[in-house]
Design a protein around this motif. Structure first.
Motif, PDB file in Angstrom:
ATOM      1  N   GLY A   6       0.880  -1.070  -0.213  1.00  0.00           N
ATOM      2  CA  GLY A   6       0.003  -0.078  -0.054  1.00  0.00           C
ATOM      3  C   GLY A   6       0.691   1.220   0.043  1.00  0.00           C
ATOM      4  N   ARG A   7       2.183   1.156  -0.052  1.00  0.00           N
ATOM      5  CA  ARG A   7       3.043   2.401  -0.157  1.00  0.00           C
ATOM      6  C   ARG A   7       3.871   2.319  -1.643  1.00  0.00           C
ATOM      7  NH1 ARG A   7       2.943   4.489   5.061  1.00  0.00           N
ATOM      8  NH2 ARG A   7       4.951   5.188   4.812  1.00  0.00           N
ATOM      9  N   TYR A   8       4.192   3.392  -2.045  1.00  0.00           N
ATOM     10  CA  TYR A   8       5.256   3.622  -3.083  1.00  0.00           C
ATOM     11  C   TYR A   8       6.530   3.735  -2.643  1.00  0.00           C
ATOM     12  CZ  TYR A   8       1.765   3.007  -6.762  1.00  0.00           C
ATOM     13  OH  TYR A   8       1.152   2.418  -7.489  1.00  0.00           O
ATOM     14  N   GLN A   9       7.572   3.236  -3.029  1.00  0.00           N
ATOM     15  CA  GLN A   9       9.017   3.268  -2.803  1.00  0.00           C
ATOM     16  C   GLN A   9       9.659   3.233  -3.876  1.00  0.00           C
ATOM     17  OE1 GLN A   9       9.938   0.021  -0.179  1.00  0.00           O
ATOM     18  NE2 GLN A   9       9.909  -1.495  -1.898  1.00  0.00           N
ATOM     19  N   ASN A  10      10.858   3.974  -3.957  1.00  0.00           N
ATOM     20  CA  ASN A  10      11.817   4.297  -4.858  1.00  0.00           C
ATOM     21  C   ASN A  10      12.412   2.821  -5.229  1.00  0.00           C
ATOM     22  OD1 ASN A  10      14.166   4.735  -6.336  1.00  0.00           O
ATOM     23  ND2 ASN A  10      14.468   6.757  -5.897  1.00  0.00           N
ATOM     24  N   VAL A  11      12.429   2.371  -6.458  1.00  0.00           N
ATOM     25  CA  VAL A  11      13.018   1.195  -6.616  1.00  0.00           C
ATOM     26  C   VAL A  11      14.275   1.590  -7.959  1.00  0.00           C
ATOM     27  CG1 VAL A  11      11.628  -0.479  -5.996  1.00  0.00           C
ATOM     28  CG2 VAL A  11      11.426   0.468  -8.349  1.00  0.00           C
ATOM     29  N   PHE A  12      14.410   2.566  -8.338  1.00  0.00           N
ATOM     30  CA  PHE A  12      15.385   2.862  -9.271  1.00  0.00           C
ATOM     31  C   PHE A  12      15.545   4.408  -9.639  1.00  0.00           C
ATOM     32  CE2 PHE A  12      16.545   4.128 -13.740  1.00  0.00           C
ATOM     33  CZ  PHE A  12      17.586   3.174 -13.910  1.00  0.00           C
ATOM     34  N   LYS A  13      16.656   4.697  -9.910  1.00  0.00           N
ATOM     35  CA  LYS A  13      17.211   6.137  -9.880  1.00  0.00           C
ATOM     36  C   LYS A  13      18.157   6.379 -11.004  1.00  0.00           C
ATOM     37  CE  LYS A  13      20.630   7.288  -6.325  1.00  0.00           C
ATOM     38  NZ  LYS A  13      20.804   8.339  -5.254  1.00  0.00           N
ATOM     39  N   ALA A  14      18.217   7.462 -11.607  1.00  0.00           N
ATOM     40  CA  ALA A  14      19.371   7.735 -12.772  1.00  0.00           C
ATOM     41  C   ALA A  14      19.409   9.082 -12.631  1.00  0.00           C
ATOM     42  CB  ALA A  14      19.010   7.205 -14.116  1.00  0.00           C
ATOM     43  N   GLU A  15      20.635   9.655 -12.100  1.00  0.00           N
ATOM     44  CA  GLU A  15      20.882  11.232 -11.948  1.00  0.00           C
ATOM     45  C   GLU A  15      22.057  11.657 -12.704  1.00  0.00           C
ATOM     46  OE1 GLU A  15      20.581  11.455  -7.493  1.00  0.00           O
ATOM     47  OE2 GLU A  15      18.496  11.892  -7.734  1.00  0.00           O
ATOM     48  N   GLU A  16      22.192  11.304 -13.785  1.00  0.00           N
ATOM     49  CA  GLU A  16      23.403  11.808 -14.586  1.00  0.00           C
ATOM     50  C   GLU A  16      23.053  12.508 -15.966  1.00  0.00           C
ATOM     51  OE1 GLU A  16      26.399   9.592 -17.093  1.00  0.00           O
ATOM     52  OE2 GLU A  16      27.307   9.676 -15.149  1.00  0.00           O
ATOM     53  N   PRO A  17      22.814  13.718 -15.877  1.00  0.00           N
ATOM     54  CA  PRO A  17      22.112  14.536 -16.783  1.00  0.00           C
ATOM     55  C   PRO A  17      23.018  14.513 -18.022  1.00  0.00           C
ATOM     56  CG  PRO A  17      22.847  16.074 -15.305  1.00  0.00           C
ATOM     57  CD  PRO A  17      23.084  14.736 -14.590  1.00  0.00           C
ATOM     58  N   PRO A  18      22.200  14.454 -19.342  1.00  0.00           N
ATOM     59  CA  PRO A  18      20.983  14.589 -19.561  1.00  0.00           C
ATOM     60  C   PRO A  18      20.381  13.020 -19.630  1.00  0.00           C
ATOM     61  CG  PRO A  18      22.218  15.117 -21.596  1.00  0.00           C
ATOM     62  CD  PRO A  18      23.234  14.795 -20.468  1.00  0.00           C
ATOM     63  N   VAL A  19      19.268  12.761 -18.969  1.00  0.00           N
ATOM     64  CA  VAL A  19      18.964  11.258 -18.722  1.00  0.00           C
ATOM     65  C   VAL A  19      17.421  11.472 -18.886  1.00  0.00           C
ATOM     66  CG1 VAL A  19      18.691  11.520 -16.464  1.00  0.00           C
ATOM     67  CG2 VAL A  19      19.172   9.349 -17.471  1.00  0.00           C
ATOM     68  N   TYR A  20      16.868  10.314 -19.333  1.00  0.00           N
ATOM     69  CA  TYR A  20      15.524  10.268 -19.548  1.00  0.00           C
ATOM     70  C   TYR A  20      15.052   8.730 -19.363  1.00  0.00           C
ATOM     71  CZ  TYR A  20      10.625  11.637 -20.833  1.00  0.00           C
ATOM     72  OH  TYR A  20       9.284  11.889 -20.631  1.00  0.00           O
ATOM     73  N   ALA A  21      13.867   8.570 -18.676  1.00  0.00           N
ATOM     74  CA  ALA A  21      13.381   7.121 -18.519  1.00  0.00           C
ATOM     75  C   ALA A  21      12.035   7.138 -18.988  1.00  0.00           C
ATOM     76  CB  ALA A  21      13.704   6.590 -17.040  1.00  0.00           C
ATOM     77  N   GLU A  22      11.652   5.816 -19.636  1.00  0.00           N
ATOM     78  CA  GLU A  22      10.333   5.656 -20.001  1.00  0.00           C
ATOM     79  C   GLU A  22      10.024   4.326 -20.200  1.00  0.00           C
ATOM     80  OE1 GLU A  22       9.875   7.074 -24.021  1.00  0.00           O
ATOM     81  OE2 GLU A  22      11.786   6.854 -24.481  1.00  0.00           O
ATOM     82  N   ILE A  23       8.630   3.749 -20.374  1.00  0.00           N
ATOM     83  CA  ILE A  23       8.217   2.348 -20.200  1.00  0.00           C
ATOM     84  C   ILE A  23       8.133   2.051 -21.826  1.00  0.00           C
ATOM     85  CG2 ILE A  23       6.495   0.884 -19.854  1.00  0.00           C
ATOM     86  CD1 ILE A  23       5.639   2.901 -17.525  1.00  0.00           C
ATOM     87  N   ASP A  24       8.820   1.016 -22.200  1.00  0.00           N
ATOM     88  CA  ASP A  24       8.597   0.539 -23.613  1.00  0.00           C
ATOM     89  C   ASP A  24       8.509  -0.965 -23.539  1.00  0.00           C
ATOM     90  OD1 ASP A  24       8.744  -0.022 -26.266  1.00  0.00           O
ATOM     91  OD2 ASP A  24      10.998   0.532 -26.419  1.00  0.00           O
TER      92      ASP A  24
END
Length: 216
Positions: free
Chosen positions: A139-157
């Motif tokens: 019932g709670r949302y938690q961070n399971v991934f991060k990317a913080e090296e700009p420029p960066v972009y994530a999406e679902i495919d």
């Protein structure tokens, strides 16, 4: 050509966080703008406007939502201790209460709940400075991934997490990356693992695809 993510980041790419943002090439800006404004892929997107690694187990944000779209993505990022101070500093309204975030919903982890992908962008250029995936558990949302090296972009495919970022050679200026690497992650044993990457050299039509180390 270079493939994968195992090469060390060259000194030229290690400028200040702001330099990496303001010095991004026009090609990268156009690509990220197109991604932020598009509706492709298999996830449902709500538009708003360090080395990329998978992480598991950040402190969960307040939850108990029946619909993930009820969740305030801006607060989700701001309250997340896994998000860097630099990214949180960028996360401020561009106009009125319009924050530079791009939010996408879909199933990346194979569970019954919808996962949330949040990209934090710059107001001026729509350059991605941080990408995150939030997964619902108990019932709670938690961070399971991060990317913080700009420029960066994530999406679902097609059920996979796809992260795009610029790549620098040894003598590249921050404003002139040599190419682009697209990394595909799959959810496996409770975390995202790299499966393969595709590298494209700017000014060269060739690409090189290679499995990630240990990714199969």
């Amino acid at each position: 050509m270079r493939g994968g993510l195992t090469e060390p980041e060259p000194p030229a790419a290690h400028g200040t966080f702001q330099a990496a943002i303001t010095g991004v090439s026009v090609l990268a800006v156009l690509a990220l703008c197109a991604s932020a404004c598009g509706t492709g892929g298999t996830g449902a997107r709500d538009e708003g406007p360090a080395h990329a690694e998978a992480v598991v187990g950040s402190t969960p944000s307040p939850g108990d939502y029946s619909d993930p779209k009820d969740i305030d993505a801006v607060s989700l990022v701001k309250d997340d201790p896994a998000v860097s101070t630099e990214v949180k500093r960028e996360l401020k309204p561009c106009v009125a209460d319009d924050y530079p975030v791009d939010v996408e919903y879909g199933n990346l982890t194979g569970g019954a709940a919808t996962d949330i992908v949040v990209n934090v962008l710059t107001c001026t250029d729509a350059v991605g400075v941080g990408s995150y995936v939030y997964h619902e558990k108990d019932g709670r949302y938690q961070n399971v991934f991060k990317a913080e090296e700009p420029p960066v972009y994530a999406e679902i495919d097609r059920g996979s997490l796809v992260v795009t970022k610029q790549v620098y050679a040894k003598d590249d200026r921050v404003s002139s990356p040599s190419g682009e690497t697209v990394i595909t992650y799959m959810w496996d044993a409770g975390r995202f693992t790299k499966k393969y990457s595709t590298h494209t050299e700017y000014g060269n039509t060739g690409t090189e695809t290679a499995p990630a180390p240990g990714g199969g």
